[in-house]
Design a protein around this motif. Sequence first.
Motif, short mmCIF file in Angstrom:
data_model
loop_
_atom_site.label_atom_id
_atom_site.label_comp_id
_atom_site.label_asym_id
_atom_site.label_seq_id
_atom_site.Cartn_x
_atom_site.Cartn_y
_atom_site.Cartn_z
N GLU A 145 -48.49 -82.01 -3.90
CA GLU A 145 -48.49 -80.99 -2.85
C GLU A 145 -49.92 -80.68 -2.38
O GLU A 145 -50.19 -80.59 -1.19
CB GLU A 145 -47.84 -79.70 -3.37
CG GLU A 145 -46.38 -79.84 -3.71
CD GLU A 145 -45.80 -78.60 -4.35
OE1 GLU A 145 -44.58 -78.43 -4.34
OE2 GLU A 145 -46.59 -77.77 -4.89
N ILE A 146 -50.83 -80.52 -3.35
CA ILE A 146 -52.20 -80.14 -3.02
C ILE A 146 -52.93 -81.26 -2.30
O ILE A 146 -53.73 -81.02 -1.38
CB ILE A 146 -52.95 -79.72 -4.30
CG1 ILE A 146 -52.28 -78.48 -4.93
CG2 ILE A 146 -54.42 -79.41 -4.00
CD1 ILE A 146 -52.74 -78.16 -6.34
N TYR A 147 -52.68 -82.50 -2.69
CA TYR A 147 -53.28 -83.64 -2.00
C TYR A 147 -52.76 -83.74 -0.55
O TYR A 147 -53.51 -84.09 0.36
CB TYR A 147 -52.95 -84.95 -2.72
CG TYR A 147 -53.87 -85.28 -3.87
CD1 TYR A 147 -55.23 -85.51 -3.67
CD2 TYR A 147 -53.36 -85.38 -5.17
CE1 TYR A 147 -56.06 -85.83 -4.72
CE2 TYR A 147 -54.20 -85.70 -6.24
CZ TYR A 147 -55.55 -85.92 -6.01
OH TYR A 147 -56.37 -86.23 -7.06
N CYS A 148 -51.50 -83.45 -0.36
CA CYS A 148 -50.87 -83.69 0.94
C CYS A 148 -51.22 -82.67 2.01
O CYS A 148 -51.36 -83.02 3.18
CB CYS A 148 -49.34 -83.73 0.78
SG CYS A 148 -48.73 -85.29 0.10
N THR A 149 -51.34 -81.41 1.63
CA THR A 149 -51.40 -80.38 2.67
C THR A 149 -52.26 -79.21 2.27
O THR A 149 -52.57 -79.01 1.08
CB THR A 149 -49.97 -79.90 3.00
OG1 THR A 149 -49.97 -79.18 4.23
CG2 THR A 149 -49.40 -79.03 1.90
N ARG A 150 -52.66 -78.41 3.25
CA ARG A 150 -53.42 -77.20 2.97
C ARG A 150 -52.56 -76.21 2.18
O ARG A 150 -51.35 -76.12 2.42
CB ARG A 150 -53.88 -76.58 4.28
CG ARG A 150 -54.95 -77.41 4.99
CD ARG A 150 -55.26 -76.88 6.37
NE ARG A 150 -54.16 -77.14 7.30
CZ ARG A 150 -54.17 -76.81 8.58
NH1 ARG A 150 -55.21 -76.18 9.08
NH2 ARG A 150 -53.15 -77.10 9.34
N VAL A 151 -53.19 -75.49 1.28
CA VAL A 151 -52.44 -74.61 0.38
C VAL A 151 -51.64 -73.57 1.15
O VAL A 151 -50.56 -73.15 0.72
CB VAL A 151 -53.39 -73.92 -0.63
CG1 VAL A 151 -52.60 -73.05 -1.61
CG2 VAL A 151 -54.18 -74.95 -1.41
N LYS A 152 -52.12 -73.18 2.30
CA LYS A 152 -51.40 -72.15 3.07
C LYS A 152 -50.01 -72.63 3.49
O LYS A 152 -49.13 -71.82 3.78
CB LYS A 152 -52.20 -71.70 4.29
CG LYS A 152 -52.32 -72.72 5.40
CD LYS A 152 -53.03 -72.11 6.59
CE LYS A 152 -53.03 -73.02 7.80
NZ LYS A 152 -53.69 -72.40 8.98
N ASN A 153 -49.81 -73.96 3.53
CA ASN A 153 -48.49 -74.50 3.87
C ASN A 153 -47.52 -74.46 2.69
O ASN A 153 -46.36 -74.85 2.84
CB ASN A 153 -48.63 -75.94 4.37
CG ASN A 153 -49.41 -76.03 5.67
OD1 ASN A 153 -49.38 -75.11 6.48
ND2 ASN A 153 -50.11 -77.13 5.85
N LEU A 154 -48.00 -74.01 1.54
CA LEU A 154 -47.16 -73.92 0.35
C LEU A 154 -46.76 -72.47 0.08
O LEU A 154 -46.37 -72.11 -1.02
CB LEU A 154 -47.91 -74.50 -0.87
CG LEU A 154 -48.37 -75.95 -0.71
CD1 LEU A 154 -49.18 -76.38 -1.93
CD2 LEU A 154 -47.19 -76.90 -0.48
N ILE A 155 -46.87 -71.67 1.11
CA ILE A 155 -46.48 -70.26 1.01
C ILE A 155 -45.22 -70.06 1.84
O ILE A 155 -45.18 -70.40 3.03
CB ILE A 155 -47.59 -69.33 1.56
CG1 ILE A 155 -48.96 -69.73 0.99
CG2 ILE A 155 -47.27 -67.87 1.28
CD1 ILE A 155 -49.10 -69.58 -0.48
N ASN A 156 -44.16 -69.53 1.24
CA ASN A 156 -42.94 -69.28 2.01
C ASN A 156 -43.06 -67.96 2.78
O ASN A 156 -44.09 -67.28 2.70
CB ASN A 156 -41.70 -69.31 1.12
CG ASN A 156 -41.73 -68.27 0.00
OD1 ASN A 156 -42.43 -67.26 0.09
ND2 ASN A 156 -40.96 -68.52 -1.05
N GLN A 157 -42.02 -67.61 3.52
CA GLN A 157 -42.11 -66.46 4.42
C GLN A 157 -42.41 -65.16 3.68
O GLN A 157 -43.21 -64.34 4.13
CB GLN A 157 -40.80 -66.31 5.23
CG GLN A 157 -40.88 -65.26 6.33
CD GLN A 157 -42.00 -65.50 7.32
OE1 GLN A 157 -42.23 -66.62 7.76
NE2 GLN A 157 -42.74 -64.44 7.66
N LYS A 158 -41.78 -64.98 2.53
CA LYS A 158 -42.04 -63.76 1.73
C LYS A 158 -43.49 -63.72 1.29
O LYS A 158 -44.12 -62.66 1.29
CB LYS A 158 -41.11 -63.73 0.51
CG LYS A 158 -39.64 -63.53 0.84
CD LYS A 158 -39.39 -62.11 1.33
CE LYS A 158 -37.89 -61.87 1.53
NZ LYS A 158 -37.63 -60.50 2.06
#
Length: 310
Positions: A145-158
């Motif tokens: 996950e960390i390699y693929c995308t910026r960490v902010k994209n691993l935050i859900n709506q809540k």
Amino acid sequence: MTQEEIIKAINEKYHNLGENPDTYLKGLLQAKPINYWDYIEVDTLLSLQKPRTDFKDEEIFIIYHQITELTLKLMVHELEQIIEEENITEEFISTKIHRLNRYTSMLINSFSVMSEGMDYDDYNTFRSTLTPASGFQSAQFRFIEIYCTRVKNLINQKGIERLSEVESPKIEDYFEHIYWKDAGQNRKTGDKTLTLRQFEEKYLDKFILLAKELEGNTVEDKLIKLNKISPISAELQKLLREFDTLYNVTFPLVHLNTAKHYLDSKGENKAATGGSAWKKYLHPKFQQRKFFPTLWTEEEKEHWAETEKE
């Protein structure tokens, strides 16, 4: 190459290293021929299964997860090459994404080993000895996950709503509200399960360090830079969307269905060994994980995974 050319190339190789090629050639005379079982470490691999019970299918469970971790390692191997490549081209990244899609498909298709390959009653007996261990604790899954995308994209709506109260959030703040913590943390009380506490103690610092090292250089970042130089082709966009869908929608759904087979198929609603609210946590609609959000329309993101069959 002729024998003469080979000897010349060997001499040049070791002279360039500042070494005496005769020493290496003499060593080659004494070296034993390589064989399959030593090269692949077959004996070591086959000794790595340590069941905690006498149930025969527990060995299937262990081997399956070891194969999964090896497949995830293949994915990390490809992602590291993308990250390390300075002069990235569409051809290069397309090859890597093809491989990532192939590995992810392997993971998805292999779930039948779990859902159809173990005795239902035996599994539900030996699994009690595994508490509080959980597949949730797979660090490689998080590294990907960390390699693929910026960490902010691993935050859900809540998580986004909670982060709105944080001024100029840092990497540490994002990890405090990252989607996977919801599997083991009561957001109202702050209480964490032992599974999550163990996981954080072992890996959280490594996750944060990697995310900091990759700021501006994730696969997503590289694609954004590549697109600025020359718009990426429809074919590559299709490959990237396929990877996003396979890894972030299809994979978790198949995982969810496998869990349902053993934990919920007889209406017993068993708890996960890690203590998570697995029905909610495993669903991609809850995780809302997207590696390449700019490739999706606002409507697609809003209704993420809603059209997928469970």
